[in-house]
Each structure stands twice: as structure tokens, then as C-alpha cells.
Scaffold this active site. Structure first.
Site, short mmCIF file in Angstrom:
data_model
loop_
_atom_site.label_atom_id
_atom_site.label_comp_id
_atom_site.label_asym_id
_atom_site.label_seq_id
_atom_site.Cartn_x
_atom_site.Cartn_y
_atom_site.Cartn_z
N GLY A 58 0.80 -1.22 0.00
CA GLY A 58 0.00 0.00 0.00
C GLY A 58 0.82 1.27 0.00
N LYS A 85 4.76 -10.04 -6.17
CA LYS A 85 4.64 -8.58 -6.18
C LYS A 85 5.85 -7.93 -6.85
CE LYS A 85 1.55 -7.78 -2.32
NZ LYS A 85 1.34 -7.19 -0.99
N CYS A 112 -3.73 -4.10 9.09
CA CYS A 112 -4.74 -3.69 8.12
C CYS A 112 -5.74 -4.81 7.86
CB CYS A 112 -4.08 -3.30 6.81
SG CYS A 112 -3.44 -1.63 6.86
N CYS A 121 -4.61 1.04 27.32
CA CYS A 121 -3.54 1.31 26.36
C CYS A 121 -4.22 1.58 25.02
CB CYS A 121 -2.54 0.16 26.30
SG CYS A 121 -3.22 -1.39 25.69
N ASP A 128 4.31 -3.09 7.08
CA ASP A 128 3.04 -3.03 7.81
C ASP A 128 3.12 -3.82 9.11
OD1 ASP A 128 3.21 -5.58 6.95
OD2 ASP A 128 1.24 -5.65 5.97
N ASN A 129 4.34 -4.07 9.59
CA ASN A 129 4.43 -4.87 10.82
C ASN A 129 5.60 -4.39 11.66
OD1 ASN A 129 6.93 -6.73 10.31
ND2 ASN A 129 5.77 -6.68 8.40
N SER A 168 -7.38 -9.00 -2.75
CA SER A 168 -7.72 -8.02 -1.71
C SER A 168 -6.68 -6.90 -1.60
CB SER A 168 -7.86 -8.72 -0.35
OG SER A 168 -6.60 -9.20 0.08
N ASN A 169 -5.55 -7.04 -2.29
CA ASN A 169 -4.52 -5.98 -2.27
C ASN A 169 -4.89 -4.83 -3.20
OD1 ASN A 169 -1.85 -8.45 -2.45
ND2 ASN A 169 -2.89 -7.65 -0.65
N LEU A 170 -5.69 -5.11 -4.23
CA LEU A 170 -5.83 -4.15 -5.33
C LEU A 170 -6.60 -2.89 -4.94
CD1 LEU A 170 -6.48 -6.60 -8.31
CD2 LEU A 170 -4.31 -5.78 -7.39
N GLN A 171 -7.32 -2.96 -3.85
CA GLN A 171 -8.07 -1.79 -3.34
C GLN A 171 -7.13 -0.64 -3.00
OE1 GLN A 171 -7.52 -1.61 0.16
NE2 GLN A 171 -9.32 -0.66 1.14
#
Ligand SMILES: [Zn+2]
Length: 374
Positions: free
Chosen positions: A38, A83, A186, A332, A127-128, A66-69
Site C-alpha cells: 500500500g 509482487k 490492516c 492502552c 506493515d508490521n 484483496s490488495n488491489l483496493q
């Protein structure tokens, strides 16, 4: 520079801040994008279009529908492909004049130093947490600016970590990763597709400015973006002299893999209260202590009125600031760190201590939307 390149970059070169000399700097520059997802998608597309001479990409994943969004490097025809293959094809089409280097691997302590040492600037689109800490540490070791970005639902954050340029690093803000499973990603929390587009584009902008040496980089400043309110806020960040990696006496001097500690954290058997119960207690002005165990920068972004901030790492040494006999509610971001805090406090003799289920994230969702999500 060829005629084709002169024409291609003409809108850059007519600006005095770039000019032919600046375009040459871009051509001589080497930028590494960690992740072709992303954030990496818009970042890599703009860096390629800008004429960054050597553009590296690290990724090991395959394109999923589901990545293409949001991952605009990849198209429907690429579903199921690596990728990196999809990204290389797209970026070559954008700009055939640049070198694209693909590192098909998980970014780990075994390869991180080798990979990063070949580049001038790192754009972290991961993303992690294990990857974020690793890219931070390796950039500190090798004195490379680390252009950071992260997105969550409708909110994004970006900054440039560069202790060698006077700013802080990621660990100055968050010395240690949160416990495994404590922060939704995400896939669990969702993200507005355009949001990584905005944040990743800002990352590309910062990388290009750093290479050109123009303007004011986001060093020492965290830019926080709320897509729903369409607001940007800025927070000043300071270097922590006690930082375990960039501080005066660093304790972390080589890359660490946090994956090995990952597992599913359990919060069972921890007494909890719901955000609604907390709201009732606050409204009724009941007497209790509300303790926030997040980090100071998180508190600055969003907090619940009347909460006392004691970051989890400081809690063992600051228990005497709290009353062991009074009702205590700990929160938290989403409930995992506070569960650890409740466990610790019960062992230290707190009789009446509860974990706020879902943390401030749930508070923002269900009680007070004015409290920022992050
Ligand atoms: Zn630091």
C-alpha cells in the site's frame, strides 16, 4: 542525459530548486523501498517517475485480489504473481531509464544490513512491527534516513527518522515493540484504500527532498493525517539520549528479529471493564484511578481526560505514584499492554485493578469520536 531524459524531466529541470544538477542528483541516488504494498506502491511509482537512478524493492509476497483496493503498483492480471515481478514490469513502463533492483526476501536480521548498505535513503512501507524496528535499527547503524509511514483505518502518520541529521529514531518514541498480537494490522482493522496513497506519496516527496537537499525535511516532526476530518496535525519529536539504539550509550548494536518472540498473547483471566462502564464511572464522578500505559507520543495524539500517563516500561518503578487500594482502571491502545500492566499490578499487591477492554481505540469507536484513531 539523453534527449528523451531531458524531455522526460523537463518539468523538474525548469525549476531552479531542481535544475539539471538536481536531476543528476536524483539519477545518482539509490533509494530502497521496503515493501511493494500500500505505501510502497505510490512511493515507488513517484520515485521511478522522478528518475531515481537505482530503485530497490524488498518484498516476498504475492499479489492477492484483496490488495488491489490500495496497492496500485499491481493490476487484476497480476493476481497470483510475485509482487516484485508485477512491480518491476509496472515501474519499467513508468521509466525505462532507471535501474530497478528486486530483493525477493523477507527483510530479516540476516540480510538487512547488506541490503540497506547499498542505498542512500530507505522508504519504510512495511506493515508490521518486526520489520519497522529492524529497518529503524539498520538505518541508525548505517546513518541512512528512514522515511517512515504507517496507516490505520482512516488515519496515517509519517516522519523521517534520522538521528545523524539531528532527529529522533523510531525507538526514541517506542523503545520496544508492543507485545505480539496487541496491535491490529490492516487485515484485521481495515484501511481506506486512498490513505496509503496519500501517506506513501508524502514518503516519496520526503525522499526526493532529502536527495535534492531542498526544503525542510520531516526530521523531528511527525505528520499525522486524519482522512475523515481532512486534517493534518504536526507533533514535534525529540531524540531521546537514553534511546537503546541511537542514544548516548546504546544497548542495541546489531539487527534483531522480533518474529521469534511472536505468538498469540493471551488476555484471559484478566478482569476487564468495558468502555461503557468507564464512561458511566466518569459521568458519575466515581472515585478511581485511570492509568494510561502507552507511550508519550501516543498520549499526545489521543488521550482520555483524567488518565495518568505511565508508559508500561516505566510502570514497575512508578507503582508508588498509585494507590494500591483504590479502584484502578488501566488502558492502552487496544488492550494488550494494559493487560500486561494489570497482571504486573496485581502481582505488586493492587487489589482492585481492571483492564479497559479494547483500549482507547474502542473508546474512540464507541464513546468519543473526537478522540483520534491511530
Ligand atoms: Zn533513537
Amino acid at each position: 542525459m539523453t534527449k528523451d531524459e531531458q524531455l522526460r524531466y523537463s518539468r523538474h529541470m525548469i525549476m531552479p530548486e531542481v535544475g539539471p544538477a538536481g536531476q543528476e542528483r536524483l539519477r545518482a541516488a539509490k533509494v530502497l523501498c521496503i515493501g511493494a504494498g500500500g505505501l510502497g506502491s505510490p512511493a515507488a511509482l513517484y520515485l521511478a517517475a522522478a528518475g531515481i537512478g537505482k530503485l530497490g524493492l524488498v518484498d516476498f509476497d504475492e499479489v492477492d485480489l484483496s490488495n488491489l483496493q490500495r496497492q496500485i503498483l499491481h493490476g487484476t492480471k497480476d493476481v497470483g504473481r510475485k509482487k516484485l515481478d508485477s512491480a518491476r514490469d509496472r515501474l519499467r513502463d513508468v521509466n525505462p531509464n532507471i535501474e530497478i533492483v528486486t530483493h525477493e526476501a523477507r527483510f530479516t536480521s540476516a540480510n538487512a544490513l547488506d541490503i540497506v548498505s547499498n542505498y542512500d535513503v530507505v522508504v519504510d512501507g512495511s506493515d508490521n512491527f518486526p520489520t519497522r524496528y529492524l529497518s529503524n535499527d539498520v538505518c541508525v547503524f548505517t546513518k541512512k534516513p528512514n522515511v517512515y509511514g504507517s496507516v490505520f483505518r482512516f488515519d496515517g502518520q509519517t516522519t523521517v527518522f534520522a538521528p545523524h541529521l539531528g532527529g529522533p529514531c523510531y525507538r526514541c518514541l517506542f523503545p520496544e515493540p508492543p507485545p505480539p498480537g496487541s496491535v491490529p494490522n490492516c487485515a484485521q482493522a481495515g484501511v481506506l484504500g486512498v490513505l496509503p496513497g496519500i501517506v506513501g506519496t508524502i514518503q516519496a516527496n520526503e525522499a526526493i527532498k532529502l536527495i535534492l537537499g531542498v526544503g525542510e525535511p520531516l526530521v523531528g516532526r511527525l505528520l499525522y493525517f486524519d482522512a475523515l476530518k481532512m486534517k493534518f496535525r504536526e507533533f514535534n519529536l525529540r531524540r531521546d539520549p537514553e534511546c537503546p539504539v541511537c542514544g548516548d550509550s546504546p544497548t542495541i548494536t546489531e539487527p534483531i528479529d522480533y518474529e521469534q518472540f511472536c505468538g498469540v498473547a493471551t488476555t484471559s483471566e484478566i478482569p476487564t471493564v468495558s468502555v461503557r462502564e468507564l464512561k458511566q464511572k466518569l459521568d458519575a464522578r466515581e472515585s478511581f484511578q485511570l492509568v494510561d500505559v502507552r507511550e508519550p507520543i501516543e498520549y499526545e495524539i489521543a488521550n482520555i481526560d483524567s488518565a495518568k500517563l505511565i508508559p508500561l516500561g516505566e510502570l514497575p518503578n512508578r507503582l508508588d505514584e498509585l494507590n494500591r487500594h483504590q479502584l484502578t482502571i488501566v488502558h492502552c491502545h487496544s488492550g494488550q499492554r494494559s493487560a500486561a500492566a494489570v497482571r504486573l499490578m496485581r502481582e505488586a499487591g493492587f487489589e482492585n485493578v481492571f483492564n479497559l477492554e479494547g483500549g482507547i481505540a474502542k473508546w474512540s469507536d464507541e464513546i468519543d469520536s473526537e478522540v483520534a484513531q491511530y
